[in-house]
Write a protein that holds these residues in place. Structure first.
Motif, PDB file in Angstrom:
ATOM      1  N   ASP A   1       0.996  -1.221  -0.028  1.00 18.61           N
ATOM      2  CA  ASP A   1      -0.043  -0.038   0.142  1.00 18.61           C
ATOM      3  C   ASP A   1       0.919   1.072   0.145  1.00 18.61           C
ATOM      4  O   ASP A   1       2.139   1.293   0.229  1.00 18.61           O
ATOM      5  N   ILE A   2       0.246   2.422  -0.399  1.00 17.66           N
ATOM      6  CA  ILE A   2       1.474   3.639  -0.381  1.00 17.66           C
ATOM      7  C   ILE A   2       0.969   4.500   0.933  1.00 17.66           C
ATOM      8  O   ILE A   2       2.074   4.565   1.594  1.00 17.66           O
ATOM      9  N   ARG A   3      -0.179   4.567   1.504  1.00 14.30           N
ATOM     10  CA  ARG A   3      -0.261   5.399   2.722  1.00 14.30           C
ATOM     11  C   ARG A   3      -0.578   4.504   3.878  1.00 14.30           C
ATOM     12  O   ARG A   3      -1.688   3.947   4.014  1.00 14.30           O
ATOM     13  N   MET A   4       0.617   4.452   4.785  1.00 15.25           N
ATOM     14  CA  MET A   4       0.419   3.581   5.867  1.00 15.25           C
ATOM     15  C   MET A   4       1.090   4.312   7.180  1.00 15.25           C
ATOM     16  O   MET A   4       2.076   5.133   6.667  1.00 15.25           O
TER      17      MET A   4
ATOM     18  N   ALA B   1       4.786   8.931  -9.103  1.00 13.90           N
ATOM     19  CA  ALA B   1       5.911   8.552  -7.901  1.00 13.90           C
ATOM     20  C   ALA B   1       6.292   7.022  -8.093  1.00 13.90           C
ATOM     21  O   ALA B   1       7.539   6.819  -7.747  1.00 13.90           O
ATOM     22  N   ALA B   2       4.948   6.144  -8.099  1.00 15.16           N
ATOM     23  CA  ALA B   2       5.478   4.753  -8.033  1.00 15.16           C
ATOM     24  C   ALA B   2       6.277   4.467  -9.329  1.00 15.16           C
ATOM     25  O   ALA B   2       7.204   3.536  -8.838  1.00 15.16           O
ATOM     26  N   PHE B   3       5.942   4.802 -10.454  1.00 12.28           N
ATOM     27  CA  PHE B   3       7.003   4.253 -11.518  1.00 12.28           C
ATOM     28  C   PHE B   3       8.202   4.850 -11.520  1.00 12.28           C
ATOM     29  O   PHE B   3       9.154   4.376 -11.985  1.00 12.28           O
ATOM     30  N   GLN B   4       8.322   6.220 -11.123  1.00 12.18           N
ATOM     31  CA  GLN B   4       9.736   6.578 -11.107  1.00 12.18           C
ATOM     32  C   GLN B   4      10.465   5.939 -10.021  1.00 12.18           C
ATOM     33  O   GLN B   4      11.748   6.057 -10.118  1.00 12.18           O
ATOM     34  N   GLY B   5       9.744   5.619  -8.989  1.00 10.67           N
ATOM     35  CA  GLY B   5      10.585   4.646  -7.888  1.00 10.67           C
ATOM     36  C   GLY B   5      10.954   3.203  -8.327  1.00 10.67           C
ATOM     37  O   GLY B   5      11.466   2.549  -7.606  1.00 10.67           O
ATOM     38  N   GLY B   6      10.527   2.894  -9.644  1.00 16.64           N
ATOM     39  CA  GLY B   6      10.486   1.545  -9.991  1.00 16.64           C
ATOM     40  C   GLY B   6       9.643   0.608  -9.860  1.00 16.64           C
ATOM     41  O   GLY B   6      10.226  -0.655  -9.893  1.00 16.64           O
ATOM     42  N   ALA B   7       8.589   0.894  -9.431  1.00 16.18           N
ATOM     43  CA  ALA B   7       7.301  -0.126  -9.313  1.00 16.18           C
ATOM     44  C   ALA B   7       7.270  -0.916 -10.694  1.00 16.18           C
ATOM     45  O   ALA B   7       7.150  -0.363 -11.813  1.00 16.18           O
TER      46      ALA B   7
ATOM     47  N   PRO C   1      17.259  -4.406  -6.267  1.00 16.43           N
ATOM     48  CA  PRO C   1      16.900  -3.976  -7.504  1.00 16.43           C
ATOM     49  C   PRO C   1      16.014  -4.570  -8.419  1.00 16.43           C
ATOM     50  O   PRO C   1      15.021  -4.094  -9.075  1.00 16.43           O
ATOM     51  N   GLY C   2      16.134  -6.016  -8.309  1.00 13.30           N
ATOM     52  CA  GLY C   2      15.522  -6.876  -9.173  1.00 13.30           C
ATOM     53  C   GLY C   2      13.931  -7.234  -8.826  1.00 13.30           C
ATOM     54  O   GLY C   2      13.552  -8.245  -9.660  1.00 13.30           O
ATOM     55  N   LEU C   3      13.433  -6.920  -7.429  1.00 12.62           N
ATOM     56  CA  LEU C   3      12.453  -7.421  -7.028  1.00 12.62           C
ATOM     57  C   LEU C   3      11.340  -6.618  -7.510  1.00 12.62           C
ATOM     58  O   LEU C   3      11.132  -5.375  -7.476  1.00 12.62           O
ATOM     59  N   PRO C   4      10.304  -7.360  -7.985  1.00 16.59           N
ATOM     60  CA  PRO C   4       9.188  -6.695  -8.990  1.00 16.59           C
ATOM     61  C   PRO C   4       8.151  -6.090  -7.564  1.00 16.59           C
ATOM     62  O   PRO C   4       8.087  -6.736  -6.456  1.00 16.59           O
ATOM     63  N   VAL C   5       7.796  -5.109  -7.555  1.00 13.51           N
ATOM     64  CA  VAL C   5       7.032  -4.393  -6.302  1.00 13.51           C
ATOM     65  C   VAL C   5       5.762  -3.727  -7.105  1.00 13.51           C
ATOM     66  O   VAL C   5       5.579  -3.054  -8.128  1.00 13.51           O
ATOM     67  N   ILE C   6       4.687  -4.213  -6.680  1.00 11.29           N
ATOM     68  CA  ILE C   6       3.096  -3.695  -7.012  1.00 11.29           C
ATOM     69  C   ILE C   6       2.821  -2.699  -6.049  1.00 11.29           C
ATOM     70  O   ILE C   6       2.551  -3.159  -4.867  1.00 11.29           O
TER      71      ILE C   6
ATOM     72  N   LEU D   1       9.167   2.987   1.366  1.00  8.72           N
ATOM     73  CA  LEU D   1       9.258   1.630   1.316  1.00  8.72           C
ATOM     74  C   LEU D   1      10.047   0.951   0.037  1.00  8.72           C
ATOM     75  O   LEU D   1      10.958   0.236  -0.152  1.00  8.72           O
ATOM     76  N   LEU D   2       9.270   1.562  -1.129  1.00  5.78           N
ATOM     77  CA  LEU D   2       9.765   1.226  -2.439  1.00  5.78           C
ATOM     78  C   LEU D   2      11.148   1.377  -2.490  1.00  5.78           C
ATOM     79  O   LEU D   2      11.890   0.657  -3.148  1.00  5.78           O
TER      80      LEU D   2
END
Length: 499
Positions: A55-58, A93-99, A75-80, A66-67
């Motif tokens: 989740d984003i807001r916790m 922000a999520a995609f810039q962080g590598g989600a 770096p290779g771990l996929p994050v949704i 966290l991302l």
């Protein structure tokens, strides 16, 4: 399989995802806040999760923080990333962080499960590729033509210049691209490969440049394309000669100024990417035919590195055969086969129209099919035995000409020229003769649907053979066949191969 980690302060969300993934036989582990996840990552060592859903807001730390920390550690771990606050800033922000992907709440559970499955498949595919890169030498070759290639890679090791790799299909062009990346200043960045001939034209633009949410039917979330995925690293464009003409214009723009637009997007995206392209085609001829843009050709053709065909480096065949037999045995968990000198001599006389890839496939075949631990000439596959000894020994002349000019130190001439064209007529192999006989019989009898019937049998046999070699691992089977994971899944369903 490693578990899927779920972090959300809402227990109902954790419960729904746990139950949905349990039904899909996917293991899970849940956390209520980011701090627990970071502690678990430290304790897990090399184990850890297959993918992370956050989740984003916790309370106690946002999902974006966290991302960022997870990407630094793994770096290779996929994050949704999922959030009830479906705003543009959160997605960007999520995609810039590598989600890996962005999942807005409330979400449709089947859609979420499908997204998670896609992330798992991508993670497994990357793990297989990483293991292969770690286990196998970059490239093998003692022949003078291959030594020229190695010297060229060495001369380009500190360069970011665009390279065009030419050579026949199966000669190892992607290995050259990976070696150029590994020995470049971008070695710590990602290496992203895409076969432009293997992706349908209407999907290729989105694959390369990504798309915005709602850009077309089915675009339910913003998606980063291969250029963004390769940011700071290297993008390998295989079979560039088959790229659709209209997409060549977009590629030229990226190579010219380093910017592009996602499909459906209005804001330019900066691409800090080194491009290595490869083709088995004569691009100059494609330009003359009007099928390839001349300005794009010159933009790609800064340094051209020609990879020799296997028939031009026959002295490497014994070493490559032993290497592939060892590799195949490791993959199948069996004792490596040894190959007798007489069998090696017969193998070294074969023409190898499929080059190194064909030799690798033959070694896989021998590992499975050869009856004894020592491979004798009689154990070689039918396509090798069908060719008279010495028939493939015609010497290939090495054309001599100057390499394309550039500011870089030019690689040796032997490594830089376009490959000699294949003969106009290639002798039929036994299976081709059998196919022709079957086709004649069906056509002569007037049976309808001959094309569909034979194509179905051909595709079924290819897929079943690949699955047999990979022990049912679909992603690895798709990689070996050179098709996408979605394609092999669809074909298995269409051809009723699940049973």
């Amino acid at each position: 399989m490693k578990p899927i980690w779920i972090v959300d302060d809402d227990p109902s969300i954790r419960f729904v995802l746990e139950k949905a993934l349990l039904r899909e036989e996917l293991p899970t582990r849940s956390f209520s806040h980011a701090g627990e996840v970071l502690q678990a990552l430290e304790a897990a060592g090399e184990a850890g999760p297959q993918i992370l859903i956050s989740d984003i807001r916790m309370p106690g730390g946002s999902g974006l923080e966290l991302l960022n920390k997870v990407k630094q550690k793994r770096p290779g771990l996929p994050v949704i990333v999922m959030t009830a606050f479906s705003d543009l800033d959160s997605a960007v922000a999520a995609f810039q962080g590598g989600a890996f992907e962005y999942l807005p709440k409330p979400f449709d559970v089947p859609h979420a499960v499908e997204l998670i499955r896609r992330a798992v498949q991508e993670s497994q595919r990357e793990q297989v590729a990483e293991v292969r890169m770690q286990e196998a030498p970059e490239m093998l070759g003692q022949a003078p033509a291959m030594q020229d290639v190695f010297r060229a890679i060495g001369r380009l090791s500190q360069s970011n210049v665009t390279v065009l790799v030419t050579g026949e299909s199966g000669s190892g062009k992607e290995l050259v691209a990976r070696a150029l990346h590994r020995h470049s200043p971008r070695a710590d960045g990602p290496f992203v490969a895409i076969n432009t001939a293997a992706i349908p034209k209407d999907l290729l633009e989105s694959e390369l440049f990504g798309h915005e949410r709602g850009a077309f039917t089915g675009a339910q979330a913003l998606r980063r394309g291969r250029f963004e995925q390769a940011d700071g690293g290297t993008l390998f464009l295989d079979e560039i000669g088959d790229m659709p003409f209209d997409l060549q214009t977009r590629l030229l723009r990226v190579l010219s100024d380093g910017h592009f637009y996602r499909v459906g997007g209005h804001s330019p995206v900066k691409a800090n990417v080194r491009v290595i392209a490869a083709t088995h085609q004569d691009l100059e001829q494609r330009v003359r035919e009007g099928a390839f843009r001349e300005d794009l050709f010159h933009r790609l053709n800064v340094i051209r590195l020609r990879l020799p065909a296997l028939r031009e480096r026959r002295e490497d065949i014994p070493m490559l055969a032993r290497h592939f037999l060892q590799q195949s045995a490791r993959q199948l968990g069996v004792e490596p086969k040894r190959i007798a000198d007489a069998a090696l001599a017969r193998l070294s006389c074969f023409a190898f129209p499929g080059n190194v890839r064909q030799l690798e496939n033959i070694c896989h075949w021998l590992t499975v099919m050869a009856p004894a631990q020592v491979v004798e000439p009689k154990d070689l596959p039918p396509e090798v035995l069908a060719e008279p000894p010495g028939a493939g020994q015609a010497e290939a002349g090495a054309p001599q000409a100057s390499p394309p000019g550039s500011n870089e130190a030019a690689p040796p001439a032997a490594a830089l020229e376009p490959a000699a064209p294949l003969p106009a007529v290639v002798p039929s192999q036994p299976w081709e003769a059998a196919l022709e006989a079957q086709a004649r019989e069906l056509l002569a009898s007037g049976q309808p649907g001959v094309w569909d019937a034979l194509t179905r049998r051909f595709e079924s046999r290819l897929i079943l053979t690949a699955l047999s070699l990979t022990r049912g691992r679909r992603i690895e089977a798709a990689q070996r066949l050179g098709i996408g994971r979605n394609t092999i899944t669809r074909k298995i369903q269409e051809l009723d191969l699940d049973e």
